[in-house]
Design a protein around this motif. Structure first.
Motif, PDB file in Angstrom:
ATOM      1  N   ASP A   1      -6.064  -2.034  -0.978  1.00  0.00           N
ATOM      2  CA  ASP A   1      -7.125  -1.129  -1.417  1.00  0.00           C
ATOM      3  C   ASP A   1      -7.930  -0.666  -0.210  1.00  0.00           C
ATOM      4  O   ASP A   1      -8.302  -1.464   0.650  1.00  0.00           O
ATOM      5  CB  ASP A   1      -8.022  -1.831  -2.435  1.00  0.00           C
ATOM      6  CG  ASP A   1      -9.018  -0.872  -3.038  1.00  0.00           C
ATOM      7  OD1 ASP A   1     -10.115  -0.703  -2.444  1.00  0.00           O
ATOM      8  OD2 ASP A   1      -8.705  -0.271  -4.083  1.00  0.00           O
ATOM      9  N   ASP A   2      -8.211   0.635  -0.162  1.00  0.00           N
ATOM     10  CA  ASP A   2      -8.932   1.212   0.976  1.00  0.00           C
ATOM     11  C   ASP A   2     -10.310   0.594   1.187  1.00  0.00           C
ATOM     12  O   ASP A   2     -10.810   0.574   2.310  1.00  0.00           O
ATOM     13  CB  ASP A   2      -9.066   2.725   0.813  1.00  0.00           C
ATOM     14  CG  ASP A   2      -7.743   3.445   1.011  1.00  0.00           C
ATOM     15  OD1 ASP A   2      -6.921   2.966   1.821  1.00  0.00           O
ATOM     16  OD2 ASP A   2      -7.527   4.485   0.363  1.00  0.00           O
TER      17      ASP A   2
ATOM     18  N   HIS B   1      -4.991  -9.241  -2.540  1.00  0.00           N
ATOM     19  CA  HIS B   1      -5.287  -7.833  -2.245  1.00  0.00           C
ATOM     20  C   HIS B   1      -4.030  -6.980  -2.076  1.00  0.00           C
ATOM     21  O   HIS B   1      -4.140  -5.782  -1.837  1.00  0.00           O
ATOM     22  CB  HIS B   1      -6.130  -7.728  -0.969  1.00  0.00           C
ATOM     23  CG  HIS B   1      -7.449  -8.415  -1.076  1.00  0.00           C
ATOM     24  ND1 HIS B   1      -8.521  -7.883  -1.748  1.00  0.00           N
ATOM     25  CD2 HIS B   1      -7.843  -9.630  -0.622  1.00  0.00           C
ATOM     26  CE1 HIS B   1      -9.541  -8.725  -1.688  1.00  0.00           C
ATOM     27  NE2 HIS B   1      -9.161  -9.788  -1.007  1.00  0.00           N
TER      28      HIS B   1
ATOM     29  N   ARG C   1      -0.946  -4.924  -3.178  1.00  0.00           N
ATOM     30  CA  ARG C   1      -0.353  -4.239  -4.332  1.00  0.00           C
ATOM     31  C   ARG C   1       1.157  -4.068  -4.140  1.00  0.00           C
ATOM     32  O   ARG C   1       1.910  -4.040  -5.106  1.00  0.00           O
ATOM     33  CB  ARG C   1      -1.024  -2.890  -4.531  1.00  0.00           C
ATOM     34  CG  ARG C   1      -2.503  -3.041  -4.868  1.00  0.00           C
ATOM     35  CD  ARG C   1      -3.151  -1.747  -5.234  1.00  0.00           C
ATOM     36  NE  ARG C   1      -3.263  -0.854  -4.091  1.00  0.00           N
ATOM     37  CZ  ARG C   1      -4.296  -0.051  -3.882  1.00  0.00           C
ATOM     38  NH1 ARG C   1      -5.283  -0.005  -4.748  1.00  0.00           N
ATOM     39  NH2 ARG C   1      -4.334   0.727  -2.821  1.00  0.00           N
TER      40      ARG C   1
END
Length: 169
Positions: A77-78, A137, A139
């Motif tokens: 995730d950014d 974290h 994905r």
């Protein structure tokens, strides 16, 4: 020679890499007709201004016995990728780590971390270290093993004479 001229000469002299001698900046200075102090000051100035991004060593991992070289790629995730990337990059087993934009839909990965091992088992253990830092974290991820040595070099500039010849043709 003024600073701009020295900078141009230095960029041409350095684009092939530093000489492999005990005092490389002194050798460059001698080659370009400047003092070692001038050379080091101009290189520092070019680094500070961004004209030169970095000076670094590029080892041949295979010759050093690291034959399982793996680029690990992660979809993170950014909102947390920068903080996690800092932690991953600080791991002793990671030689370089950086963030890149995703290229959707084919390429969802935004965090890259290079690890090296003497064999794939050792590399896999190091990849597991990275995965532990990123736990919760991730994905998606993948591992891209090197299959051959690629020539690594920086940007090369044509000589002024070659540039002038092309412009007048």
């Amino acid at each position: 020679m003024n600073s701009a001229e020295l900078d141009r000469v230095l960029v041409h002299a350095l684009q092939g890499g530093l000489p492999r001698v005990a005092r490389p900046y002194h050798a460059v200075a001698q080659a370009v007709g400047a003092s070692p102090e001038q050379v080091m000051a101009r290189i520092e100035a070019m680094l500070a201004s961004g004209a030169i991004r970095r000076i670094g060593a590029v080892p041949n991992h295979y010759r050093l016995g690291w034959t399982a070289n793996a680029m690990t790629v992660w979809d993170i995730d950014d909102s947390v990728v920068d903080a996690l990337g800092e932690r991953v990059g600080a791991l002793p087993c990671v030689s370089h780590c950086y963030r890149r934009p995703r290229r959707l839909p084919a390429w969802p990965y935004n965090l890259f971390a290079m690890v090296h091992g003497r064999d794939r088992g050792e590399a896999a253990a190091r990849i597991d270290e990275v995965a532990r830092v990123l736990a919760g974290h991730v994905r998606a991820h993948d591992v891209l093993y090197s299959t051959r040595i690629l020539k690594k070099s920086g940007l090369r500039f044509a000589s002024r004479a070659a540039s002038d010849a092309k412009c007048s043709a």
